[in-house]
Design an enzyme around this catalytic site. Structure first.
Site, PDB file in Angstrom:
ATOM      1  N   SER A 153       0.864  -1.179   0.000  1.00  0.00           N
ATOM      2  CA  SER A 153       0.000   0.000   0.000  1.00  0.00           C
ATOM      3  C   SER A 153       0.905   1.235   0.000  1.00  0.00           C
ATOM      4  O   SER A 153       2.104   1.125   0.309  1.00  0.00           O
ATOM      5  CB  SER A 153      -0.888   0.011   1.248  1.00  0.00           C
ATOM      6  OG  SER A 153      -0.081   0.189   2.403  1.00  0.00           O
ATOM      7  N   ASP A 207      -0.724  -1.539  -4.178  1.00  0.00           N
ATOM      8  CA  ASP A 207      -2.114  -1.770  -3.764  1.00  0.00           C
ATOM      9  C   ASP A 207      -2.832  -0.420  -3.597  1.00  0.00           C
ATOM     10  O   ASP A 207      -2.326   0.457  -2.895  1.00  0.00           O
ATOM     11  CB  ASP A 207      -2.077  -2.539  -2.428  1.00  0.00           C
ATOM     12  CG  ASP A 207      -3.431  -3.053  -1.989  1.00  0.00           C
ATOM     13  OD1 ASP A 207      -4.284  -3.304  -2.862  1.00  0.00           O
ATOM     14  OD2 ASP A 207      -3.622  -3.225  -0.771  1.00  0.00           O
ATOM     15  N   HIS A 208      -3.965  -0.263  -4.231  1.00  0.00           N
ATOM     16  CA  HIS A 208      -4.760   0.979  -4.148  1.00  0.00           C
ATOM     17  C   HIS A 208      -3.925   2.220  -4.444  1.00  0.00           C
ATOM     18  O   HIS A 208      -3.888   3.176  -3.644  1.00  0.00           O
ATOM     19  CB  HIS A 208      -5.423   1.125  -2.769  1.00  0.00           C
ATOM     20  CG  HIS A 208      -6.483   0.105  -2.545  1.00  0.00           C
ATOM     21  ND1 HIS A 208      -7.722   0.167  -3.130  1.00  0.00           N
ATOM     22  CD2 HIS A 208      -6.472  -1.040  -1.826  1.00  0.00           C
ATOM     23  CE1 HIS A 208      -8.431  -0.893  -2.774  1.00  0.00           C
ATOM     24  NE2 HIS A 208      -7.687  -1.638  -1.998  1.00  0.00           N
ATOM     25  N   ASP A 229      -6.360   2.859  -8.254  1.00  0.00           N
ATOM     26  CA  ASP A 229      -7.687   2.884  -7.645  1.00  0.00           C
ATOM     27  C   ASP A 229      -8.364   4.208  -7.958  1.00  0.00           C
ATOM     28  O   ASP A 229      -8.191   5.203  -7.248  1.00  0.00           O
ATOM     29  CB  ASP A 229      -7.569   2.669  -6.128  1.00  0.00           C
ATOM     30  CG  ASP A 229      -8.932   2.657  -5.448  1.00  0.00           C
ATOM     31  OD1 ASP A 229      -9.943   2.927  -6.135  1.00  0.00           O
ATOM     32  OD2 ASP A 229      -8.985   2.385  -4.239  1.00  0.00           O
ATOM     33  N   GLY A 258     -10.365  -5.062   6.354  1.00  0.00           N
ATOM     34  CA  GLY A 258     -10.369  -5.217   7.812  1.00  0.00           C
ATOM     35  C   GLY A 258     -11.397  -6.257   8.248  1.00  0.00           C
ATOM     36  O   GLY A 258     -11.908  -7.018   7.431  1.00  0.00           O
ATOM     37  N   HIS A 262     -11.021  -7.975  -2.967  1.00  0.00           N
ATOM     38  CA  HIS A 262     -10.295  -7.305  -1.871  1.00  0.00           C
ATOM     39  C   HIS A 262     -10.935  -7.716  -0.544  1.00  0.00           C
ATOM     40  O   HIS A 262     -12.002  -8.302  -0.522  1.00  0.00           O
ATOM     41  CB  HIS A 262     -10.381  -5.781  -2.049  1.00  0.00           C
ATOM     42  CG  HIS A 262      -9.434  -5.262  -3.080  1.00  0.00           C
ATOM     43  ND1 HIS A 262      -8.357  -4.474  -2.764  1.00  0.00           N
ATOM     44  CD2 HIS A 262      -9.377  -5.453  -4.418  1.00  0.00           C
ATOM     45  CE1 HIS A 262      -7.684  -4.188  -3.871  1.00  0.00           C
ATOM     46  NE2 HIS A 262      -8.291  -4.763  -4.887  1.00  0.00           N
ATOM     47  N   ASN A 277      -7.064 -10.617  -2.125  1.00  0.00           N
ATOM     48  CA  ASN A 277      -6.141  -9.819  -1.312  1.00  0.00           C
ATOM     49  C   ASN A 277      -6.329 -10.082   0.177  1.00  0.00           C
ATOM     50  O   ASN A 277      -7.451 -10.009   0.683  1.00  0.00           O
ATOM     51  CB  ASN A 277      -6.397  -8.325  -1.538  1.00  0.00           C
ATOM     52  CG  ASN A 277      -6.063  -7.878  -2.936  1.00  0.00           C
ATOM     53  OD1 ASN A 277      -5.745  -8.682  -3.809  1.00  0.00           O
ATOM     54  ND2 ASN A 277      -6.129  -6.577  -3.163  1.00  0.00           N
ATOM     55  N   ASN A 310      -4.638  -8.945   3.927  1.00  0.00           N
ATOM     56  CA  ASN A 310      -3.710  -8.086   4.659  1.00  0.00           C
ATOM     57  C   ASN A 310      -3.912  -8.227   6.168  1.00  0.00           C
ATOM     58  O   ASN A 310      -3.049  -8.736   6.878  1.00  0.00           O
ATOM     59  CB  ASN A 310      -3.908  -6.621   4.207  1.00  0.00           C
ATOM     60  CG  ASN A 310      -2.952  -5.673   4.907  1.00  0.00           C
ATOM     61  OD1 ASN A 310      -1.905  -6.093   5.399  1.00  0.00           O
ATOM     62  ND2 ASN A 310      -3.297  -4.411   4.969  1.00  0.00           N
TER      63      ASN A 310
HETATM   64  P1  13P Z   1      -7.924  -7.206   4.338  1.00  0.00           P
HETATM   65  O1  13P Z   1      -7.025  -6.345   5.152  1.00  0.00           O
HETATM   66  O2  13P Z   1      -9.334  -7.116   4.777  1.00  0.00           O
HETATM   67  O3  13P Z   1      -7.441  -8.618   4.262  1.00  0.00           O
HETATM   68  O4  13P Z   1      -7.918  -6.610   2.861  1.00  0.00           O
HETATM   69  C1  13P Z   1      -6.741  -6.606   2.108  1.00  0.00           C
HETATM   70  C2  13P Z   1      -6.908  -5.877   0.831  1.00  0.00           C
HETATM   71  O5  13P Z   1      -7.923  -5.935   0.185  1.00  0.00           O
HETATM   72  C3  13P Z   1      -5.781  -5.084   0.340  1.00  0.00           C
HETATM   73  O6  13P Z   1      -6.099  -4.390  -0.815  1.00  0.00           O
END
Ligand code: 13P
Length: 288
Positions: free
Chosen positions: A49, A84-85, A105, A178, A207, A229, A231
C-alpha cells in the site's frame, strides 16, 4: 526476477483457482510470504500500500529488498510486486521504482475520470510489460472508527473499464477491508455473476480477503475471482503470536529479547496464515 501478474492470473482464471495477494510491511513479512510461496510451489503477489511503502522508506527500498530476497532465497515461483490501491501519482512512482504490477484505484473519481486515467495507465503499463489492476465500486472498511459498507459495482461500468485493456479488475461486491462487522450481509454473488458475465475472461479481484467465510471464497472463485487480497489476517496472526511470546515472559529469558528471536513467532504465524490461504485459494503447486 519479478514478473507481471498477467500470466499467473490468466492461468488461475482458466484453472478456477485464485492467486493470493499478501500485503507486506517489512522484512519479516516479505521473507515469510516468499518462503511460503516457494514451499507451496505457488505463484504469489506481494501487495504494497502507499502507507506501507512510505513506512519502508520508499518504493526503491521495497524493490531492492524484494529483488535481493528473490536471489538470496533462490525463489523460483512466479512473484509479482504490486502497488495496492495506488493513487495516480503513486502509480508513476512505482513504475519508475521497478514494481512489476500496479493497481490504480480510481473508484472515488467520477467514472469518466476513472476511465481517462486508467486508459493512460493501460498504455504506460503495456509499454513496460507491467500488469494493471483497476477498481470500480469502492471497497469499504474502517476509517476513523466508522465501518463503511462496501459498494456494489455497476456491471456496465465494470465492462467499460475492462474493455480498456486492464489486466485484472477489482469490483466492489459488498466486500470491505479489515474485520467484517457482525451485521455484514455477505458478498453479493448476484453482482459478481453480473460483472463476470459482462467482463468474460477478465480475472476478477476480491479485496478484503480477511474474515470471508471459506464457502464464500470458494463460490467467488467459481464465479471468476482469480486474485484475492489478504492483509489484516497476517497482521492479526503476527500480533497474536508476538503477544503470546511476551505474555509468556520469553523475552526475559536468556537472549529472548534479541529481535531475531522476538519476531520469530510472528514470522512463523504469517507463514501459517499464508499457507492456509494458498490451500483455500487452490494455488498450491500451480507455480508452473
Ligand atoms: P484485508 O485487510 O481485509 O485482508 O484486505 C486486504 C486488501 O484488500 C488489500 O487491498
Amino acid at each position: 526476477m519479478l514478473v507481471s501478474a498477467k500470466e499467473m492470473l490468466q492461468k488461475a482464471k482458466a484453472g478456477k483457482y485464485a492467486v493470493g495477494q499478501f500485503n507486506i510491511n517489512n522484512l519479516e513479512w516479505t521473507k515469510a510470504i516468499l518462503l511460503t510461496a516457494q514451499e507451496m510451489n505457488s505463484p504469489v503477489i506481494l501487495g504494497v500500500s502507499e502507507g506501507a511503502g512510505k513506512y519502508m522508506t520508499g518504493y526503491k527500498t521495497v524493490v531492492g529488498m524484494v529483488n535481493g530476497m528473490l536471489e538470496e532465497l533462490k525463489i523460483t515461483v512466479p512473484v509479482a510486486l504490486h502497488l495496492d490501491h495506488g493513487s495516480y501519482e503513486g502509480c508513476y512512482k512505482c513504475i519508475e521504482a521497478g514494481f512489476s504490477s500496479i493497481m490504480f484505484d480510481g473508484s472515488h473519481y467520477p467514472i469518466e475520470e476513472n476511465i481517462a486515467k486508467t486508459t493512460e495507465l493501460v498504455k504506460v503499463c503495456a509499454e513496460k510489460g507491467l500488469s494493471l489492476e483497476a477498481e470500480v465500486g469502492s471497497i469499504g472498511g474502517e476509517e476513523d472508527g466508522v465501518v463503511g459498507m462496501g459498494e456494489c459495482a455497476d456491471p456496465n461500468e465494470c465492462k467499460a473499464i475492462a474493455d480498456l485493456g486492464v489486466t485484472m479488475l477489482a469490483a466492489g461486491i459488498g466486500n470491505i477491508h479489515g474485520k467484517y462487522p457482525a451485521n455484514w450481509k455477505g458478498l453479493s454473488f448476484e453482482t459478481l455473476a453480473a460483472v463476470q458475465e459482462k467482463t468474460g475472461e477478465m480475472p476478477l479481484v476480491l479485496h478484503g480477503g480477511t474474515g470471508i467465510p471459506e464457502d464464500m471464497i470458494k463460490k467467488a472463485i467459481s464465479l471468476g475471482v482469480a486474485k484475492i487480497n489478504v492483509n489484516t489476517e497476517c497482521q492479526l496472526s503476527f500480533a497474536e503470536a508476538t503477544r503470546k511470546y511476551i505474555e509468556a515472559g520469553k523475552d526475559l529469558e536468556g537472549k529472548g529479547f534479541d529481535p531475531r528471536k522476538l519476531l520469530n513467532p510472528g514470522f512463523e504465524a504469517i507463514k501459517a496464515t499464508v499457507k492456509e490461504k494458498m490451500e483455500l485459494f487452490g494455488s498450491v503447486n500451480k507455480a508452473c
